[in-house]
Design a protein around this motif. Structure first.
Motif, PDB file in Angstrom:
ATOM      1  N   ASN A   1       2.180   2.204  -5.893  1.00  0.00           N
ATOM      2  CA  ASN A   1       1.054   3.039  -5.469  1.00  0.00           C
ATOM      3  C   ASN A   1       1.464   4.501  -5.380  1.00  0.00           C
ATOM      4  O   ASN A   1       0.668   5.398  -5.683  1.00  0.00           O
ATOM      5  N   TRP A   2       2.694   4.774  -4.942  1.00  0.00           N
ATOM      6  CA  TRP A   2       3.192   6.155  -4.915  1.00  0.00           C
ATOM      7  C   TRP A   2       3.167   6.751  -6.323  1.00  0.00           C
ATOM      8  O   TRP A   2       2.748   7.897  -6.527  1.00  0.00           O
TER       9      TRP A   2
ATOM     10  N   LYS B   1       0.828  -1.215   0.000  1.00  0.00           N
ATOM     11  CA  LYS B   1       0.000   0.000   0.000  1.00  0.00           C
ATOM     12  C   LYS B   1       0.854   1.254   0.000  1.00  0.00           C
ATOM     13  O   LYS B   1       0.503   2.265  -0.616  1.00  0.00           O
ATOM     14  N   GLN B   2       1.965   1.214   0.720  1.00  0.00           N
ATOM     15  CA  GLN B   2       2.869   2.364   0.762  1.00  0.00           C
ATOM     16  C   GLN B   2       4.069   2.173  -0.169  1.00  0.00           C
ATOM     17  O   GLN B   2       5.090   2.857  -0.017  1.00  0.00           O
TER      18      GLN B   2
END
Length: 305
Positions: A146-147, A141-142
């Motif tokens: 995703n970024w 997620k991080q």
């Protein structure tokens, strides 16, 4: 002195009996395979007839594990997930590997060719565990993916790309891609360039030349790559376990869990099913490639006949 030397040579070459020399050369490998591979299969086959009750393993001869594995919908769902992931990974690997192999085979500059071969081969020097952890960081997620998607405005909160089937497929495609590239590249590199030149001289365009000459000639390499990648995906454990996080259950992960639970009969049945499935898929792919090549050769014979 010369007679002694001649006798020594004959002693080790067994005269004209070259098959004896070959058999002796094969013996160490055959012995290793026989002891480790066949021995393990026989032990697993024996465990498959044992009985597992209330967390205890009871020695015996019973078909209960086979009946449970082949009749319970849960296990068929497990088999379906395993084969679906293997099919997706094989398809994506083929779609990515063929253009890469085609480009490498057509390169004229040795330096660029060696560089691309090195870049293709380098991931094989890193273990699947390290690469799976790397994909965990990228797809989390991080993570970087995703970024990047958030910066590009594709999403506000990021996509869920880990602990699901998509993440497992992406990681497995990266890990097994070289196993698809090299068989195709080997066949393309050995194909006769004069056939393509002849087709183009007869008026065939680039696309038709590719479909009628290059693609059929590379069928054997495609079949080898599909066999290798598909069977490796069926038996992959590390990546589905790490990227799937226990939420993507495949047969190898299931076998690992049942082994820890001492439910060895079910683990043995699942393992034997996986082995037989891999052999059947390999034979079917090989047969399909042979039929495709035979059909092409027969068409060619009719055309020239």
């Amino acid at each position: 002195m010369s007679r002694i030397a001649e006798r020594i040579v004959n002693l080790y070459s067994f005269g004209n009996r070259t098959w004896v020399t070959r058999l002796l050369l094969l013996l160490p490998a055959l012995a290793l395979m026989g002891i480790v591979y066949l021995g393990g299969l026989l032990i697993f086959g024996r465990y498959s007839f044992d009985i597992y009750e209330n967390g205890k393993l009871i020695r015996g001869w019973d078909w209960g594990a086979y009946r449970a594995f082949l009749s319970d919908p849960y296990y068929w769902k497990l088999i379906g997930t395993t084969f679906r992931i293997a099919f997706k990974v094989t398809l994506w690997s083929l779609l990515l590997a063929y253009p890469l192999a085609y480009c490498i085979a057509g390169l004229k500059k040795p330096g660029m060719k060696q560089l691309l071969l090195l870049l293709t081969f380098l991931p094989l020097l890193v273990s699947a565990v390290v690469r799976s952890y790397g994909w965990q960081l990228l797809l989390s997620k991080q993570g970087f993916m995703n970024w990047l998607f958030i910066r590009l405005g594709l999403t506000d909160e990021g996509f869920s790309m880990i602990y699901n089937e998509t993440g497992v497929v992406v990681a497995l495609v990266h890990i097994f891609l070289p196993f698809m590239v090299f068989p195709i590249l080997n066949v393309l590199s050995q194909s006769d360039a004069s056939l393509k030149a002849a087709a183009q001289d007869l008026g065939a365009g680039s696309w038709r030349t590719f479909l009628t000459i290059t693609l059929p000639l590379s069928a054997r390499g495609i079949a080898s790559g599909v066999q290798i990648v598909f069977t490796l995906c069926l038996t992959a454990f590390t990546t589905p376990q790490l990227i799937g996080g226990g939420r993507v259950m495949t047969l190898p992960v299931f076998i690992y869990q049942r082994t820890l639970d001492t439910n060895w009969p079910m683990a043995a049945v699942a393992s034997l099913f996986l082995l037989v499935s891999s052999i059947v898929v390999s034979l079917l792919v090989n047969k399909g490639a042979e039929m495709l090549m035979f059909r092409r050769s027969r068409k060619g014979g009719q055309a020239y006949g």
